[in-house]
Design an enzyme around this catalytic site. Structure first.
Site, PDB file in Angstrom:
ATOM      1  CG  ASP A   7      26.525  10.093   4.642  1.00  0.00           C
ATOM      2  OD1 ASP A   7      27.692  10.431   4.886  1.00  0.00           O
ATOM      3  OD2 ASP A   7      25.543  10.451   3.944  1.00  0.00           O
ATOM      4  CG  ASP A   9      23.784  11.018   9.520  1.00  0.00           C
ATOM      5  OD1 ASP A   9      22.186  11.310  10.490  1.00  0.00           O
ATOM      6  OD2 ASP A   9      24.898  10.591   9.734  1.00  0.00           O
ATOM      7  CG  ASP A 169      22.667  12.142   2.104  1.00  0.00           C
ATOM      8  OD1 ASP A 169      23.732  12.351   2.186  1.00  0.00           O
ATOM      9  OD2 ASP A 169      21.382  12.908   2.514  1.00  0.00           O
TER      10      ASP A 169
END
Length: 223
Positions: A7, A9, A169
């Site tokens: 991922d 961001d 995240d």
């Protein structure tokens, strides 16, 4: 080939400052001033543009779905004009990426950021060429947590979709990996780091120095 898909961001980079500034640009245009707070609202920022607009409008007591939809293009435009002012890669992230590549893994990105903006950010920060694939929110007809973007990111990185691991995240990343039938590693150094253990990923990542060993344990050594 075995692949490691990231991922973007909140996983590879803290993009929250530039995202919050783009949202506040919209709120200033509405006459509310700077509604979202740098640092404090980082976790909201990393959930995307619509989430920032929705949260900010709720904060001032003026939430309306149509307002969110109408201001979203303005947010994207403001973000594209100042996409890397505050953004920083997390310590050790790029070194871990390079180590994985030299160890024989394919490395790519699967993000829910629009592909053009993700490409722009990585290019302006001088690291686009470090990633063999980039699948964004609008690359395919579906986005995470549908498993297909992850599988496509693995394929475009030269790997088999069953032999990959997703580094993320959020619950979105955890659910994406689960739907694809592959392991996930969730980082604990982002704004929502304290919540990651409850999502029960296959592993938690406290620092990028530990990532190569985690990857080898989860999907095996690269060919």
């Amino acid at each position: 080939m075995r692949t490691v898909i990231f991922d973007l961001d909140g996983t590879l980079a803290d993009t929250s400052g530039d995202l919050l500034e783009a949202a506040n640009h919209c709120f200033r245009h509405m006459g509310h001033g700077d509604v979202l707070v740098h640092g404090q609202d980082a976790g909201i920022a990393l959930r995307g543009g619509r989430m920032m607009l929705s949260h900010g409008l709720n904060r001032v007591g003026e939430y309306d779905e149509q307002t969110v939809l109408s201001y979203y293009p303005m947010l994207l435009e403001a973000y594209s004009k100042a996409i890397d002012t505050h953004t920083q890669f997390y310590p050790g992230a790029l070194q871990a990426v390079e180590y994985l590549k030299t160890s024989g893994y394919g490395v790519g990105i699967c993000t829910n950021k629009p592909e053009a903006l993700a490409d722009q950010l990585l290019s302006q920060m001088g690291v686009r060429d470090q990633f063999a694939s980039l699948v964004g929110a609008d690359t395919l007809p579906v986005r995470k947590p549908d498993p297909e973007p992850l599988r496509e990111a693995a394929r475009r990185a030269g790997g088999h979709p069953d032999l990959c691991v997703l580094i993320g995240d959020s619950d979105t990343d955890r659910n994406t990996a689960r739907a694809a039938g592959v392991p996930s590693v969730l980082v604990t150094f982002g704004p929502s780091g304290d919540d990651m253990a409850a999502l029960e990923p296959e592993a938690l990542l406290h620092h990028f120095d530990d990532l190569p060993d985690l990857v080898a344990d989860l999907i095996g050594a690269a060919a």
